[in-house]
Motif scaffolding. Structure first.
Motif, short mmCIF file in Angstrom:
data_model
loop_
_atom_site.label_atom_id
_atom_site.label_comp_id
_atom_site.label_asym_id
_atom_site.label_seq_id
_atom_site.Cartn_x
_atom_site.Cartn_y
_atom_site.Cartn_z
N SER A 161 0.82 -1.10 0.14
CA SER A 161 0.24 0.01 0.00
C SER A 161 0.98 1.36 0.14
O SER A 161 2.16 1.39 0.25
CB SER A 161 -0.90 -0.08 1.35
N THR A 177 -5.10 3.29 -1.99
CA THR A 177 -4.75 2.95 -0.52
C THR A 177 -5.36 4.36 0.00
O THR A 177 -5.18 5.50 -0.53
CB THR A 177 -3.09 3.33 -0.48
N THR A 192 -0.04 -4.38 3.27
CA THR A 192 -1.07 -3.93 3.21
C THR A 192 -1.98 -5.09 4.21
O THR A 192 -1.78 -6.24 4.18
CB THR A 192 -1.93 -4.33 1.86
N LYS A 243 -6.46 -0.79 1.85
CA LYS A 243 -6.65 -0.50 0.23
C LYS A 243 -8.41 -0.51 0.13
O LYS A 243 -8.89 -1.16 0.86
CB LYS A 243 -6.42 -1.39 -0.69
#
Length: 341
Positions: free
Chosen positions: A126, A193, A158, A253
């Protein structure tokens, strides 16, 4: 046919009060995975699951047997009960979906494998510290735009992939009432993101996360029977998760994948559940925005327990419920640690 990605590392958690015929449409995508079904409501009711799926099913009796005198921290008669499935999972990743969500189609008419896209989101970094105007730079056909610092291009791990919905949008009751016929028909081919320092309204009906990285913060609060509000379970978890991911340098995300949300809930019933939250959120959001976590807390458990105490001291003036919620947050962590030594 290619093997299903992470089939041995991901559980699918489904809260329900009904037979799970909806799984037939998902069979090509879900059958290789283990399902954890959390049955809400009457534990004596038999829930039928289509043949061929590998699953375990927990009802209220199971929750009370496993958690004992702390079972009260898991909501009853509310889909917030799904978080019990996160706790009993033993996998690195979790995907959760509602039983009124079906396979969506992309603009070319092809079925969308939502789980595959979530996995792609989770397995690529991200960019929470610096926004990339071409969205997710790790997707095929995209990259970092001119002016993006090279020192930041490795990104951050992430922790959460938040998917969206075609057809019935995730609206609150007042918006449902004024736009009863509105449907989301826009397929936006983007993943982005959510920037560091920015909260978002997390929806739990098409959501995947790294359980090892953020699982203990994915508590969906106290909702349903005996509680003063509802339909804020996933949003509560989202506010907590976002503060902690920001603190621990993790990414969240949102965007692809889409699912097809088939059923609009009753806006009048929803209003009864939401009305206190509609007022409370005007104070809860600034509370989270202004909150800072101690630099001494470097793991999810310590961050979450600090957050629980801040909820106790910072929100209990709104309603005694928030003292109980803070107790629930602490009980949740104690249960998590007991089941995941």
């Amino acid at each position: 046919m290619a093997p299903a990605p992470l089939a041995d590392q991901l559980d699918i958690v489904i809260p329900t009060i009904r037979d799970l015929g909806f799984l037939e449409q998902w069979r090509p995508f879900f059958q290789p995975y283990h399902l954890i079904i959390v049955q809400d409501g009457d534990p004596t009711k038999k829930i039928n699951v289509p043949e061929g799926f590998d699953y375990e099913l927990y009802n209220r009796n199971d929750i009370e047997r496993i958690l004992g005198d702390k079972a009260w921290c898991i909501s009853f008669k509310d889909s917030a009960c799904r978080c019990f499935g996160y706790m009993v999972s033993k996998k690195k990743y979790v995907y959760t979906i509602d039983d009124d969500c079906f396979v969506a189609k992309n603009p070319s008419g092809e079925d969308i494998n939502a789980l595959e896209q979530h996995i792609k989101n989770l397995l690529t970094p991200s960019t929470p510290d610096f926004f990339n105007t071409l969205y997710d730079p790790y997707r095929p056909g995209a990259d970092f735009v001119r002016g993006y610092p090279f020192s930041m291009r490795d990104g951050k791990h992430t922790a959460v992939s938040h998917g969206l919905w075609l057809n019935i949008p995730d609206y609150d009751a007042p918006t449902q009432m004024v736009k009863p016929a509105e449907r989301n028909e826009r397929y936006v081919d983007a993943v982005m993101t959510i920037p560091k320092g920015t909260l978002f309204p997390m929806c739990g009906m098409n959501l995947a996360f790294d359980r090892d990285a953020i699982g203990p913060a994915m508590y969906f609060g106290l909702m349903g029977e005996g509680q003063p509000w509802g339909r804020y379970d996933d949003m509560w978890a989202g506010w907590c998760v976002k503060k902690i991911t920001d603190h621990l340098d993790l990414g969240v995300k949102t965007g692809l994948p889409y699912i097809w949300h088939s059923k609009a809930s009753n806006p009048f019933v929803n209003l009864k559940k939401e009305y206190k939250g509609i007022f409370w959120q005007e104070e809860i959001i600034p509370f989270f925005q202004n909150l800072t976590l101690s630099p001494d807390n470097k793991d999810v458990f310590s961050c979450y327990l600090e957050l629980a105490e801040k909820v106790r001291t910072g929100l209990s003036h709104l309603d005694p419920y928030f003292t109980k919620l803070a107790d629930g947050m602490v009980a949740w962590i104690e249960c998590w640690k007991k089941l995941n030594p």
